[in-house]
Design a protein around this motif. Structure first.
Motif, PDB file in Angstrom:
ATOM      1  N   ILE A   1      -6.647   2.903 -10.473  1.00 21.01           N
ATOM      2  CA  ILE A   1      -6.247   1.554 -10.056  1.00 21.01           C
ATOM      3  C   ILE A   1      -5.279   1.633  -8.887  1.00 21.01           C
ATOM      4  N   ARG A   2      -4.280   2.523  -8.965  1.00 26.14           N
ATOM      5  CA  ARG A   2      -3.317   2.671  -7.860  1.00 26.14           C
ATOM      6  C   ARG A   2      -4.027   3.083  -6.575  1.00 26.14           C
TER       7      ARG A   2
ATOM      8  N   GLU B   1      -5.931   0.128  -5.198  1.00 26.25           N
ATOM      9  CA  GLU B   1      -5.018  -0.860  -4.620  1.00 26.25           C
ATOM     10  C   GLU B   1      -4.571  -0.441  -3.229  1.00 26.25           C
ATOM     11  N   VAL B   2      -4.272   0.841  -3.064  1.00 25.54           N
ATOM     12  CA  VAL B   2      -3.875   1.355  -1.744  1.00 25.54           C
ATOM     13  C   VAL B   2      -5.037   1.206  -0.768  1.00 25.54           C
TER      14      VAL B   2
ATOM     15  N   ARG C   1      -7.460  -4.349   4.065  1.00 24.07           N
ATOM     16  CA  ARG C   1      -6.961  -5.665   4.452  1.00 24.07           C
ATOM     17  C   ARG C   1      -6.183  -5.578   5.765  1.00 24.07           C
TER      18      ARG C   1
ATOM     19  N   GLU D   1      -7.526  -0.908  -0.911  1.00 24.56           N
ATOM     20  CA  GLU D   1      -7.733  -2.328  -0.632  1.00 24.56           C
ATOM     21  C   GLU D   1      -6.698  -2.837   0.372  1.00 24.56           C
ATOM     22  N   GLN D   2      -5.453  -2.403   0.229  1.00 25.43           N
ATOM     23  CA  GLN D   2      -4.398  -2.794   1.169  1.00 25.43           C
ATOM     24  C   GLN D   2      -4.706  -2.290   2.573  1.00 25.43           C
TER      25      GLN D   2
ATOM     26  N   ASP E   1      -5.121   4.285 -14.746  1.00 25.35           N
ATOM     27  CA  ASP E   1      -3.979   3.786 -13.973  1.00 25.35           C
ATOM     28  C   ASP E   1      -3.936   4.429 -12.592  1.00 25.35           C
TER      29      ASP E   1
END
Length: 111
Positions: free
Chosen positions: A31-32, A35-36, A42, A38-39, A28
């Motif tokens: 994953i967090r 995600e950060v 982007r 990837e953001q 987990d």
């Protein structure tokens, strides 16, 4: 000391459950973090795209329309970017002026 083969099935399952819970927490967390990341990537792509684009701030009462660089924070509209060619045309229009802050004409007319 007791013989490891004498550990009860229940105790073995408890240890397995603790290990799996640890693995789940680590997964987990990973994953967090991803995600950060990837953001952020982007946002960097979007920011780079904005810097390669221009935008027009519509005319307000008593003023002319303004041409901005895509990343200009004076007019933060993130939609409706225009191409370099359209920006050159816009600068030639009498009712559109270049933003004094971001200077969108810099490098635009030289190339």
């Amino acid at each position: 000391m007791s013989d490891p083969s004498q550990i009860s099935r229940l105790d073995k399952l408890r240890v397995t459950r603790e290990y799996l819970a640890y693995q789940l927490r680590r997964t987990d967390q990973t994953i967090r973090e991803l995600e950060v990341q990837e953001q952020q990537e982007r946002r960097q792509v979007e920011r780079a795209r904005a810097e390669q684009s221009w935008k027009i701030q519509p005319r307000r009462s008593g003023s002319v329309a303004l041409l901005h660089r895509g990343g200009c924070s004076l007019y933060p509209n993130e939609m409706g970017f225009i191409s370099r060619e359209d920006a050159v045309i816009a600068l030639g229009e009498p009712d559109i002026e270049a933003c004094q802050i971001c200077s969108p004409e810099t490098g635009l007319l030289r190339e």
